[in-house]
Structure formats: structure tokens, C-alpha cells
Design a protein around this motif. Structure first.
Motif, PDB file in Angstrom:
ATOM      1  N   ARG A   1       5.028  28.812   3.088  1.00 50.40           N
ATOM      2  CA  ARG A   1       4.545  29.815   4.040  1.00 50.40           C
ATOM      3  C   ARG A   1       4.674  29.302   5.477  1.00 50.40           C
ATOM      4  NH1 ARG A   1       1.906  33.985   1.930  1.00 50.40           N
ATOM      5  NH2 ARG A   1       0.746  34.402   3.840  1.00 50.40           N
ATOM      6  N   ARG A   2       4.255  28.061   5.701  1.00 53.66           N
ATOM      7  CA  ARG A   2       4.329  27.490   7.054  1.00 53.66           C
ATOM      8  C   ARG A   2       5.772  27.327   7.503  1.00 53.66           C
ATOM      9  NH1 ARG A   2       1.562  22.743   5.926  1.00 53.66           N
ATOM     10  NH2 ARG A   2      -0.029  23.569   4.575  1.00 53.66           N
ATOM     11  N   ALA A   3       6.635  26.932   6.579  1.00 55.15           N
ATOM     12  CA  ALA A   3       8.039  26.719   6.922  1.00 55.15           C
ATOM     13  C   ALA A   3       8.760  28.030   7.219  1.00 55.15           C
ATOM     14  CB  ALA A   3       8.739  25.976   5.787  1.00 55.15           C
ATOM     15  N   LEU A   4       8.304  29.117   6.607  1.00 59.34           N
ATOM     16  CA  LEU A   4       9.013  30.388   6.750  1.00 59.34           C
ATOM     17  C   LEU A   4       9.015  30.908   8.181  1.00 59.34           C
ATOM     18  CD1 LEU A   4       8.279  32.415   3.537  1.00 59.34           C
ATOM     19  CD2 LEU A   4      10.504  31.847   4.512  1.00 59.34           C
ATOM     20  N   PHE A   5       7.909  30.811   8.875  1.00 56.86           N
ATOM     21  CA  PHE A   5       7.905  31.317  10.245  1.00 56.86           C
ATOM     22  C   PHE A   5       8.886  30.529  11.103  1.00 56.86           C
ATOM     23  CE2 PHE A   5       6.260  31.161  14.649  1.00 56.86           C
ATOM     24  CZ  PHE A   5       6.612  32.453  14.992  1.00 56.86           C
ATOM     25  N   SER A   6       8.890  29.217  10.960  1.00 53.07           N
ATOM     26  CA  SER A   6       9.830  28.389  11.729  1.00 53.07           C
ATOM     27  C   SER A   6      11.275  28.740  11.384  1.00 53.07           C
ATOM     28  CB  SER A   6       9.585  26.910  11.456  1.00 53.07           C
ATOM     29  OG  SER A   6       8.310  26.543  11.915  1.00 53.07           O
ATOM     30  N   ALA A   7      11.552  28.916  10.100  1.00 54.09           N
ATOM     31  CA  ALA A   7      12.904  29.260   9.668  1.00 54.09           C
ATOM     32  C   ALA A   7      13.303  30.637  10.191  1.00 54.09           C
ATOM     33  CB  ALA A   7      13.003  29.208   8.151  1.00 54.09           C
ATOM     34  N   ALA A   8      12.395  31.596  10.122  1.00 52.90           N
ATOM     35  CA  ALA A   8      12.694  32.938  10.611  1.00 52.90           C
ATOM     36  C   ALA A   8      13.001  32.910  12.106  1.00 52.90           C
ATOM     37  CB  ALA A   8      11.522  33.878  10.323  1.00 52.90           C
ATOM     38  N   ARG A   9      12.232  32.139  12.842  1.00 51.39           N
ATOM     39  CA  ARG A   9      12.462  32.014  14.287  1.00 51.39           C
ATOM     40  C   ARG A   9      13.825  31.390  14.568  1.00 51.39           C
ATOM     41  NH1 ARG A   9       7.663  29.231  16.400  1.00 51.39           N
ATOM     42  NH2 ARG A   9       8.734  27.421  15.604  1.00 51.39           N
ATOM     43  N   GLU A  10      14.200  30.384  13.789  1.00 57.56           N
ATOM     44  CA  GLU A  10      15.509  29.744  13.967  1.00 57.56           C
ATOM     45  C   GLU A  10      16.643  30.712  13.622  1.00 57.56           C
ATOM     46  OE1 GLU A  10      16.311  26.845  15.211  1.00 57.56           O
ATOM     47  OE2 GLU A  10      14.327  25.937  15.360  1.00 57.56           O
ATOM     48  N   ILE A  11      16.482  31.475  12.547  1.00 57.33           N
ATOM     49  CA  ILE A  11      17.510  32.446  12.159  1.00 57.33           C
ATOM     50  C   ILE A  11      17.692  33.486  13.262  1.00 57.33           C
ATOM     51  CG2 ILE A  11      18.057  34.353  10.558  1.00 57.33           C
ATOM     52  CD1 ILE A  11      18.532  31.593   9.333  1.00 57.33           C
ATOM     53  N   ALA A  12      16.592  33.973  13.817  1.00 54.45           N
ATOM     54  CA  ALA A  12      16.666  34.978  14.881  1.00 54.45           C
ATOM     55  C   ALA A  12      17.360  34.423  16.117  1.00 54.45           C
ATOM     56  CB  ALA A  12      15.267  35.463  15.248  1.00 54.45           C
ATOM     57  N   ASP A  13      17.235  33.144  16.355  1.00 50.32           N
ATOM     58  CA  ASP A  13      17.771  32.527  17.570  1.00 50.32           C
ATOM     59  C   ASP A  13      19.132  31.871  17.360  1.00 50.32           C
ATOM     60  OD1 ASP A  13      17.428  32.010  20.318  1.00 50.32           O
ATOM     61  OD2 ASP A  13      16.860  29.935  19.869  1.00 50.32           O
ATOM     62  N   VAL A  14      19.733  32.037  16.167  1.00 52.32           N
ATOM     63  CA  VAL A  14      20.995  31.357  15.895  1.00 52.32           C
ATOM     64  C   VAL A  14      22.106  31.811  16.849  1.00 52.32           C
ATOM     65  CG1 VAL A  14      22.048  32.862  14.146  1.00 52.32           C
ATOM     66  CG2 VAL A  14      22.343  30.393  13.976  1.00 52.32           C
ATOM     67  N   ASP A  15      22.015  33.049  17.340  1.00 48.44           N
ATOM     68  CA  ASP A  15      23.013  33.528  18.290  1.00 48.44           C
ATOM     69  C   ASP A  15      22.525  33.396  19.735  1.00 48.44           C
ATOM     70  OD1 ASP A  15      21.093  35.479  18.310  1.00 48.44           O
ATOM     71  OD2 ASP A  15      22.427  37.108  17.700  1.00 48.44           O
ATOM     72  N   ASP A  16      21.491  32.586  19.943  1.00 50.77           N
ATOM     73  CA  ASP A  16      20.922  32.307  21.266  1.00 50.77           C
ATOM     74  C   ASP A  16      20.304  33.527  21.936  1.00 50.77           C
ATOM     75  OD1 ASP A  16      21.606  29.605  21.151  1.00 50.77           O
ATOM     76  OD2 ASP A  16      23.634  30.027  21.877  1.00 50.77           O
ATOM     77  N   GLU A  17      20.016  34.569  21.161  1.00 51.72           N
ATOM     78  CA  GLU A  17      19.391  35.753  21.734  1.00 51.72           C
ATOM     79  C   GLU A  17      18.518  36.416  20.675  1.00 51.72           C
ATOM     80  OE1 GLU A  17      20.737  40.204  23.048  1.00 51.72           O
ATOM     81  OE2 GLU A  17      22.102  38.563  23.509  1.00 51.72           O
ATOM     82  N   VAL A  18      17.250  36.525  20.950  1.00 56.79           N
ATOM     83  CA  VAL A  18      16.333  37.217  20.058  1.00 56.79           C
ATOM     84  C   VAL A  18      16.210  38.656  20.565  1.00 56.79           C
ATOM     85  CG1 VAL A  18      13.984  37.318  19.155  1.00 56.79           C
ATOM     86  CG2 VAL A  18      15.072  35.103  19.524  1.00 56.79           C
ATOM     87  N   THR A  19      16.654  39.601  19.731  1.00 58.78           N
ATOM     88  CA  THR A  19      16.597  41.007  20.121  1.00 58.78           C
ATOM     89  C   THR A  19      15.149  41.503  20.057  1.00 58.78           C
ATOM     90  OG1 THR A  19      16.897  41.852  17.881  1.00 58.78           O
ATOM     91  CG2 THR A  19      18.907  41.366  19.155  1.00 58.78           C
ATOM     92  N   PRO A  20      14.860  42.620  20.706  1.00 57.59           N
ATOM     93  CA  PRO A  20      13.499  43.170  20.607  1.00 57.59           C
ATOM     94  C   PRO A  20      13.085  43.455  19.157  1.00 57.59           C
ATOM     95  CG  PRO A  20      14.686  44.227  22.392  1.00 57.59           C
ATOM     96  CD  PRO A  20      15.683  43.370  21.659  1.00 57.59           C
ATOM     97  N   GLU A  21      14.029  43.918  18.338  1.00 61.47           N
ATOM     98  CA  GLU A  21      13.729  44.177  16.931  1.00 61.47           C
ATOM     99  C   GLU A  21      13.332  42.896  16.217  1.00 61.47           C
ATOM    100  OE1 GLU A  21      16.569  45.086  18.446  1.00 61.47           O
ATOM    101  OE2 GLU A  21      16.472  47.271  18.509  1.00 61.47           O
ATOM    102  N   GLU A  22      14.115  41.829  16.460  1.00 65.48           N
ATOM    103  CA  GLU A  22      13.803  40.538  15.848  1.00 65.48           C
ATOM    104  C   GLU A  22      12.462  40.018  16.353  1.00 65.48           C
ATOM    105  OE1 GLU A  22      18.238  38.619  15.177  1.00 65.48           O
ATOM    106  OE2 GLU A  22      17.416  38.720  17.199  1.00 65.48           O
ATOM    107  N   GLY A  23      12.197  40.196  17.637  1.00 66.04           N
ATOM    108  CA  GLY A  23      10.927  39.751  18.207  1.00 66.04           C
ATOM    109  C   GLY A  23       9.732  40.436  17.563  1.00 66.04           C
TER     110      GLY A  23
END
Length: 131
Positions: free
Chosen positions: A98-120
Motif C-alpha cells: 500500500r505504501r509503495a503504491l502511491f510512490s509508484a503511481a507518482r513515478e508512473i505519472a511523472d515518467v514523461d516529466d509532466e503530470v496532467t490535471p487528470e493524473e494529478g
């Protein structure tokens, strides 16, 4: 970046319901990946690296990714992403995962160096449940 994501999962305890938990976790990461309505190869590669590390080849990525992405895409299309997150939340009991998932999700969203509003927005919902 892939090494950092894989490192998040090292030492995750395997429970009797590990397949259920890992499927749910993969769905969560797929949901973040498709939030911007694109399937980027670097994101797919990062998720593949994570899932390979979960079960040492026991958890076949190719078998689970398609259904996870389809479920995520349907949730986005039906405006049911929060409900899918709730369902995923109910299936994951491992506190380490559970703790690792938020960090992983944040990294996946930022893999293209841009977090879209939907991803946010999704990350905010994920943070409430998993961080």
C-alpha cells in the motif's frame, strides 16, 4: 527511474492473496498510466519491471496487463476512476505494498516529466487511500 520503481517493491511480503493484490496494484498503475488517455512505452516498461519483481516470473505481466489496462480505460471512459480506486483499495491488505503504491503511481505519472490535471486528480485520490 525503473530501478527506483523496482526498488519500491523489494521485500514486499507475499500473502495468500498475492495474485489478487498484485492484480489490483497493476490495475492502479494502469489507471494512472491511462489517465492522460495515452499508453506511453516508457510507462509500460516501468510497470513491467515492477510486476516482474513482484513474483520472480511467477506473476506473468503479459497475462495481466491487457485486462488491467482495459479495466482502467473503461473506468476513465465511464468516469468511474474513483470507484475503481475504491475497489482496488479493498483488495490490497499488505501495508508495505500500500505504501509503495502511491510512490509508484507518482513515478508512473511523472515518467514523461509532466503530470496532467487528470493524473494529478487520480494521485490525490490514491494518496488519501495509500500514502
Amino acid at each position: 527511474m525503473n530501478d527506483r520503481l523496482a526498488e519500491l517493491y523489494r521485500g514486499v511480503a507475499v500473502h495468500a492473496n498475492a495474485d489478487l493484490e498484485h492484480t489490483a496494484a497493476l490495475e492502479l498503475l494502469a489507471l494512472v498510466m491511462v489517465a492522460d488517455r495515452t499508453l506511453d512505452q516508457p510507462e509500460i516498461d516501468a510497470i513491467k519491471d515492477i510486476s516482474d519483481d513482484w513474483r520472480d516470473g511467477d506473476f506473468t505481466f503479459d497475462k495481466y496487463l491487457g485486462p488491467a489496462v482495459e479495466r482502467a480505460q473503461q473506468a476513465i471512459a465511464d468516469d468511474q476512476a474513483v470507484e475503481l480506486i475504491d475497489d482496488i483499495d479493498a483488495r490490497i491488505s499488505s501495508r508495505v505494498l500500500r505504501r509503495a503504491l502511491f510512490s509508484a503511481a507518482r513515478e508512473i505519472a511523472d515518467v514523461d516529466d509532466e503530470v496532467t490535471p487528470e493524473e494529478g486528480t487520480l494521485l490525490a485520490h490514491i494518496a488519501v487511500r495509500f500514502s
